[in-house]
Design an enzyme around this catalytic site. Structure first.
Site, PDB file in Angstrom:
ATOM      1  N   LYS A  58       0.755  -0.965   0.145  1.00  0.00           N
ATOM      2  CA  LYS A  58      -0.227  -0.046   0.040  1.00  0.00           C
ATOM      3  C   LYS A  58       0.960   1.307  -0.137  1.00  0.00           C
ATOM      4  O   LYS A  58       1.972   1.305   0.546  1.00  0.00           O
ATOM      5  CB  LYS A  58      -0.540   0.096   1.474  1.00  0.00           C
ATOM      6  CG  LYS A  58      -1.721   1.147   1.528  1.00  0.00           C
ATOM      7  CD  LYS A  58      -3.018   0.584   2.660  1.00  0.00           C
ATOM      8  CE  LYS A  58      -3.842   1.934   2.526  1.00  0.00           C
ATOM      9  NZ  LYS A  58      -4.947   1.568   3.831  1.00  0.00           N
ATOM     10  N   SER A  93      -9.640   0.953   3.669  1.00  0.00           N
ATOM     11  CA  SER A  93      -8.892   2.113   2.515  1.00  0.00           C
ATOM     12  C   SER A  93      -7.917   1.250   1.453  1.00  0.00           C
ATOM     13  O   SER A  93      -6.833   2.242   0.788  1.00  0.00           O
ATOM     14  CB  SER A  93      -7.816   3.511   3.236  1.00  0.00           C
ATOM     15  OG  SER A  93      -7.281   2.474   4.317  1.00  0.00           O
ATOM     16  N   SER A 110      -9.249  -0.715   7.008  1.00  0.00           N
ATOM     17  CA  SER A 110      -8.888  -0.639   6.237  1.00  0.00           C
ATOM     18  C   SER A 110      -8.361  -1.824   5.164  1.00  0.00           C
ATOM     19  O   SER A 110      -8.226  -2.221   3.389  1.00  0.00           O
ATOM     20  CB  SER A 110      -8.081   0.277   6.038  1.00  0.00           C
ATOM     21  OG  SER A 110      -8.874   1.957   6.067  1.00  0.00           O
TER      22      SER A 110
END
Lengths: 498, 95
Positions: A77, A152, A176
């Site tokens: 990420k 997310s 997330s």
């Protein structure tokens, strides 16, 4: 293919790291350059990845051990720093930010021979539950491109879902990795707070941020966690240690596990079909000899979401003060004074949700409101912790649905509060700091089906026509990832057979 | 309810500039969120101590020894503006 199988095949010389990486890069190209454009990737790490892969293959030829993830392509990420690989946090303010070091979790991965193929898209600074808040555009769900991937950690999930990486690192501050896992039929594992070092993670909410794997299955998630856990003098909250093997208890079975489900999950919002999937899973667990009982968790649901959206923006308002145009990132040139430069830079380069959270945090912390909001939330947080302590003296695991529904349509939740409520069952574990995992729990009807990314057919545990996956969440006591993963592994087998 | 005036105040505290349309939008959205926070009001917390973190760790100590950061120069070089190995900013003190 499971990570452990891929790694073994590379080590035995049946395939090579270069071949594994090349195949992933091809799938990324198909998904990102084709007309579906999933938008899972911000920066492709092609050259470095191929170079690393050649080094791993050389190592194996020389007869050296390549590490527990030797040659396995993974994605990371874009809120995790990678040395000399652009790290944007999906924000325009860091559009050219080039870290000088690897986050500890990333260097742990590399030490074990993993190969970073891509930096993945996410909500800006990880602020979001759908993947739509990125300055680089929304991530689409490969199972249905009219829908969100969940956030997310949207890109980390999507790239695993379409096979552009064998596994990925996301982060989980309030759900997330668990939301994308639920929306794409994957496993998202939020470890105990402190299990994995956050050095090199661009901070959002320091008291709940965790680095968290997303994988195709429970065993892979356990392996990734084993690879990244460590104690680190650069993150004073890190208490995990290196070398602990989280896959040891996977095969112990469900028999004898004491599992609680909170009645609060049947509150307003839970969609009928998701409720049925949840109830089916309770029966599956009972069928294997687990003891499954209804309890009450008074603070699960809206109270935990309210506490979360007071505390998290408060910490964000402080953590994101560093984005002021001085030390790193972008800076507006046209400014007369220092103050004007700060204001113009932040106004120009931060996105709406980031601004909303910074302002909300400064509101909750400001004189006159501190007691009513911030202090009140910290008190309820203690009550949550006490409730968690009580439940785990009697039970091994707590089970809930991960989300109230399956992946929703892009643009459907325009109102920020409705987006915050996606985290209904998820912020609870984050506020308490306990480990939680979301695994695929089953399939519900896709009411307005959009097109899927080509190439996902043929594997019915990945995609089923006319259906969408929904997740089941398990939570466990502090530092008890072993029991968490044992339960998840046992349940996963039953779901895959159904 | 968070009024337009309050939104302007918290934007100023946040070093963010909003136009009138944004003030109106954030006033509406933030009001909705803060209204939702009222769900906490009915929880009895009078005798509860606030909790800042989850770890129950106290005083993680280390030797107070300076270490050389081998990347310091490189970090400064990657800043938006720098000069002679310093971060460069607008003057902090007004003339």
């Amino acid at each position: 293919m499971k990570i452990v199988e891929l790694k073994d095949r590379i080590e035995r010389g049946e395939t090579t790291a270069v071949k594994a990486v090349t195949e992933c890069l091809e799938r990324v190209a198909a998904a990102e350059e084709g007309e579906e454009k999933i938008n899972a990737v911000i920066t492709l790490n092609r050259e470095q990845a191929l170079k690393q892969a050649r080094e791993i293959d050389e190592k194996i030829k020389r007869g050296e051990k390549p590490g527990m993830l030797g040659g396995v392509p993974v994605a990371v990420k874009d809120v995790l720093c990678t040395k000399n690989v652009k790290t944007t946090a999906a924000s325009r303010i860091l559009s050219d930010f080039m870290p000088t070091y690897d986050a500890t979790c990333v260097s742990n991965l590399k030490q074990e021979g993993a190969i970073i193929v891509a930096k993945t898209n996410c909500d800006e600074f990880a602020h979001g539950a759908s993947g739509e808040n990125s300055a680089y555009g929304s991530t689409k769900n490969p199972l249905d491109i009219s829908r969100v991937a969940g956030g997310s950690s949207s890109g980390s999930g999507a790239i695993v879902a379409y096979g552009g990486a064998a596994g990925a690192l996301g982060t989980d501050t309030g759900g997330s990795v668990r939301v994308p896992a639920s929306f794409m039929g994957l496993t998202g594992l939020k470890p105990t707070y402190g299990r994995v070092s956050r050095k090199g993670l661009i901070a959002m909410c320091s008291s709940t941020d965790t680095v968290a794997p997303i994988a195709n299955n429970v065993e892979d998630a356990a392996l990734l966690l084993t690879a990244i856990s460590s104690k680190d003098s650069c993150d004073a909250t890190s208490s995990g240690f290196r070398g602990k093997d989280f896959s040891l208890d996977l095969l112990k079975g469900l028999k004898g596990l004491k599992i609680a489900y909170p009645k609060e999950v049947f509150g307003p919002g839970l969609e009928g079909e998701v409720k049925q999937v949840f109830l089916d899973n309770l029966e599956r667990l009972r069928g294997q000899g687990a003891k499954v009982e209804k309890i009450s968790l008074e603070f699960l649901g809206e109270p935990a979401v309210a506490v979360y959206y007071i505390l998290v923006p408060s910490e964000i308002s402080s953590n994101l003060a560093r984005f002021d145009g001085i030390c790193f990132g972008e800076r507006v040139k046209e400014a007369e004074s220092l103050k004007e430069m700060y204001v113009k830079t932040r106004t120009e380069y931060l996105g709406d949700e980031v601004k909303r959270r910074i302002m909300l945090g400064n509101y909750s912390l400001s004189a006159g409101y501190y007691d009513a909001y911030y202090n009140k939330a910290q008190k309820v947080r203690r009550l949550i912790r006490e409730e968690v302590k009580r439940v785990f003296t009697d039970y091994d695991l707590v089970i809930t649905p991960t989300t109230i529904g399956p992946a929703f349509k892009l643009g459907q939740k325009a109102d920020p509060l409705s987006m915050y409520l996606v985290d209904m069952y998820l912020t609870y574990a984050s506020l308490a700091g306990i480990p939680a995992v979301s695994l695929n729990g089953g399939w519900v009807k896709n009411k307005e089906e959009g097109r899927a990314l080509a190439g996902l057919e043929g594997n019915e545990n990945r995609r089923r026509p006319g259906k969408l996956p929904v997740g089941i969440q398990l939570m466990a006591n502090w530092w008890d990832e072993e029991t968490l993963l044992r339960g998840a592994y046992g349940l996963e087998k039953l779901v895959n057979l159904a | 309810m968070i009024s337009a005036k309050e939104v302007k105040k918290i934007a100023r505290l946040s070093y963010i500039k909003l136009n009138e349309r944004e003030v109106e939008k954030f006033s509406k959205e933030l009001s909705g969120i803060v209204d939702f926070f009222q769900v906490l009001k009915k929880i009895e917390t009078e005798k509860v101590e606030p909790m800042m973190g989850t770890t129950e760790l106290t005083d993680v100590l280390r030797q107070d020894k300076a270490k050389v950061c081998p990347r310091a120069n490189e970090l400064v070089k990657r800043a938006p503006e720098n000069k002679d190995n310093y971060f460069k900013t607008k003057p902090i003190l007004e003339r």
